[in-house]
Enzyme design. Structure first.
Site, PDB file in Angstrom:
ATOM      1  N   ASP A   7       0.874  -1.158   0.000  1.00 10.11           N
ATOM      2  CA  ASP A   7       0.000   0.000   0.000  1.00 10.11           C
ATOM      3  C   ASP A   7       0.926   1.227   0.000  1.00 10.11           C
ATOM      4  O   ASP A   7       2.127   1.101   0.215  1.00 10.11           O
ATOM      5  CB  ASP A   7      -0.880  -0.034   1.260  1.00 10.11           C
ATOM      6  CG  ASP A   7      -1.744   1.199   1.400  1.00 10.11           C
ATOM      7  OD1 ASP A   7      -2.472   1.538   0.457  1.00 10.11           O
ATOM      8  OD2 ASP A   7      -1.668   1.846   2.472  1.00 10.11           O
ATOM      9  N   LEU A   8       0.366   2.420  -0.217  1.00 14.20           N
ATOM     10  CA  LEU A   8       1.195   3.627  -0.270  1.00 14.20           C
ATOM     11  C   LEU A   8       1.015   4.507   0.966  1.00 14.20           C
ATOM     12  O   LEU A   8       1.924   4.643   1.774  1.00 14.20           O
ATOM     13  CB  LEU A   8       0.883   4.410  -1.552  1.00 14.20           C
ATOM     14  CG  LEU A   8       1.139   3.657  -2.863  1.00 14.20           C
ATOM     15  CD1 LEU A   8       0.735   4.497  -4.062  1.00 14.20           C
ATOM     16  CD2 LEU A   8       2.580   3.203  -2.973  1.00 14.20           C
ATOM     17  N   ASP A   9      -0.164   5.121   1.119  1.00 11.93           N
ATOM     18  CA  ASP A   9      -0.391   6.058   2.219  1.00 11.93           C
ATOM     19  C   ASP A   9      -0.255   5.375   3.576  1.00 11.93           C
ATOM     20  O   ASP A   9      -0.873   4.344   3.828  1.00 11.93           O
ATOM     21  CB  ASP A   9      -1.793   6.674   2.122  1.00 11.93           C
ATOM     22  CG  ASP A   9      -1.931   7.631   0.950  1.00 11.93           C
ATOM     23  OD1 ASP A   9      -1.015   8.449   0.734  1.00 11.93           O
ATOM     24  OD2 ASP A   9      -2.963   7.568   0.258  1.00 11.93           O
ATOM     25  N   TRP A  19      -4.099  11.230   3.649  1.00 14.21           N
ATOM     26  CA  TRP A  19      -3.861  10.432   2.450  1.00 14.21           C
ATOM     27  C   TRP A  19      -3.443  11.360   1.319  1.00 14.21           C
ATOM     28  O   TRP A  19      -3.781  12.549   1.308  1.00 14.21           O
ATOM     29  CB  TRP A  19      -5.128   9.673   2.060  1.00 14.21           C
ATOM     30  CG  TRP A  19      -5.579   8.754   3.127  1.00 14.21           C
ATOM     31  CD1 TRP A  19      -5.159   7.471   3.345  1.00 14.21           C
ATOM     32  CD2 TRP A  19      -6.539   9.033   4.149  1.00 14.21           C
ATOM     33  NE1 TRP A  19      -5.784   6.944   4.437  1.00 14.21           N
ATOM     34  CE2 TRP A  19      -6.652   7.882   4.958  1.00 14.21           C
ATOM     35  CE3 TRP A  19      -7.311  10.143   4.468  1.00 14.21           C
ATOM     36  CZ2 TRP A  19      -7.496   7.806   6.043  1.00 14.21           C
ATOM     37  CZ3 TRP A  19      -8.156  10.075   5.549  1.00 14.21           C
ATOM     38  CH2 TRP A  19      -8.251   8.918   6.333  1.00 14.21           C
ATOM     39  N   SER A  66      -2.951   0.465  -4.210  1.00 12.67           N
ATOM     40  CA  SER A  66      -3.408   1.618  -3.441  1.00 12.67           C
ATOM     41  C   SER A  66      -4.812   2.025  -3.852  1.00 12.67           C
ATOM     42  O   SER A  66      -5.097   2.176  -5.036  1.00 12.67           O
ATOM     43  CB  SER A  66      -2.446   2.788  -3.644  1.00 12.67           C
ATOM     44  OG  SER A  66      -2.862   3.907  -2.903  1.00 12.67           O
ATOM     45  N   ARG A  67      -5.639   2.215  -2.858  1.00 13.72           N
ATOM     46  CA  ARG A  67      -7.015   2.666  -3.060  1.00 13.72           C
ATOM     47  C   ARG A  67      -7.016   4.185  -2.866  1.00 13.72           C
ATOM     48  O   ARG A  67      -7.029   4.676  -1.742  1.00 13.72           O
ATOM     49  CB  ARG A  67      -7.901   1.987  -2.013  1.00 13.72           C
ATOM     50  CG  ARG A  67      -9.329   2.378  -2.023  1.00 13.72           C
ATOM     51  CD  ARG A  67     -10.060   1.985  -0.743  1.00 13.72           C
ATOM     52  NE  ARG A  67      -9.644   0.757  -0.107  1.00 13.72           N
ATOM     53  CZ  ARG A  67     -10.445  -0.291   0.073  1.00 13.72           C
ATOM     54  NH1 ARG A  67     -11.677  -0.263  -0.336  1.00 13.72           N
ATOM     55  NH2 ARG A  67     -10.007  -1.363   0.693  1.00 13.72           N
ATOM     56  N   LYS A  97      -9.428  -3.701  -2.600  1.00 15.32           N
ATOM     57  CA  LYS A  97      -8.160  -4.415  -2.738  1.00 15.32           C
ATOM     58  C   LYS A  97      -8.365  -5.750  -3.445  1.00 15.32           C
ATOM     59  O   LYS A  97      -7.447  -6.282  -4.053  1.00 15.32           O
ATOM     60  CB  LYS A  97      -7.503  -4.647  -1.371  1.00 15.32           C
ATOM     61  CG  LYS A  97      -7.074  -3.381  -0.672  1.00 15.32           C
ATOM     62  CD  LYS A  97      -5.909  -2.693  -1.337  1.00 15.32           C
ATOM     63  CE  LYS A  97      -5.549  -1.452  -0.550  1.00 15.32           C
ATOM     64  NZ  LYS A  97      -4.385  -0.760  -1.002  1.00 15.32           N
ATOM     65  N   ASP A 120      -1.577  -0.408   6.166  1.00 17.81           N
ATOM     66  CA  ASP A 120      -1.863   0.163   7.484  1.00 17.81           C
ATOM     67  C   ASP A 120      -3.334   0.069   7.862  1.00 17.81           C
ATOM     68  O   ASP A 120      -3.693   0.404   8.986  1.00 17.81           O
ATOM     69  CB  ASP A 120      -1.446   1.637   7.514  1.00 17.81           C
ATOM     70  CG  ASP A 120      -2.309   2.484   6.596  1.00 17.81           C
ATOM     71  OD1 ASP A 120      -2.971   3.419   7.084  1.00 17.81           O
ATOM     72  OD2 ASP A 120      -2.344   2.197   5.386  1.00 17.81           O
TER      73      ASP A 120
END
Length: 152
Positions: A7-9, A19, A66-67, A97, A120
């Protein structure tokens, strides 16, 4: 071999306590800090570059899932942090996801059990565990020891 999915954020970076799709681009560098137009700093967690480099040295495949409602902004951050080069696939768009992982599975031709995912958010962890993906909850930024234990 495991496929490493991130994931990114709040996993790879902290976008000023929010975010990336809640930031105010365009982004710019000032005195070594990446800022948005509100002067909020976006920080890459310290272990991210060393762990991505180590995964690549070990010929591991890496994907992003990433959403976000602003995929272009996330792509900009990947580019500005100079980490987009490490990713073999990027699934970055507003969706479950489950959809991200379906496309990742198809792209690499792997089983879900051959993937490990770092995020996270508990809701994302629960979704991918149902698919058979090994999922690791990340609290306060990704750390090397969380990832390296999956290197064989």
């Amino acid at each position: 071999m495991k496929l490493f999915v991130f994931d990114l954020d709040f996993t790879l970076w902290d976008a000023g306590g929010t975010w990336c799709d809640a930031t105010n681009p365009p982004y710019y560098w000032s005195n070594g800090a990446l800022l948005d137009q509100s002067n909020s700093e976006i920080e890459l967690y310290p272990d991210v570059i060393p762990l991505l480099e180590e995964l690549k040295r070990n010929n591991q495949k890496i994907a992003a899932a990433s959403r976000t409602f602003e995929p272009g902004w996330a792509q900009d951050l990947l580019h500005l942090f100079d980490i987009d080069k490490y990713f073999d696939l990027k699934e970055i768009y507003p969706s479950s996801k489950i959809q991200h992982f379906s496309k990742i599975k198809k792209h690499f031709g792997l089983n879900y059990g051959d993937m490990v995912f770092f995020d996270d958010e508990h809701r994302n962890i629960h979704e991918v565990v149902e698919l058979g993906v090994e999922a690791v909850w990340v609290d306060d930024g990704l750390r090397k020891e969380q990832v390296f234990r999956y290197l064989k």
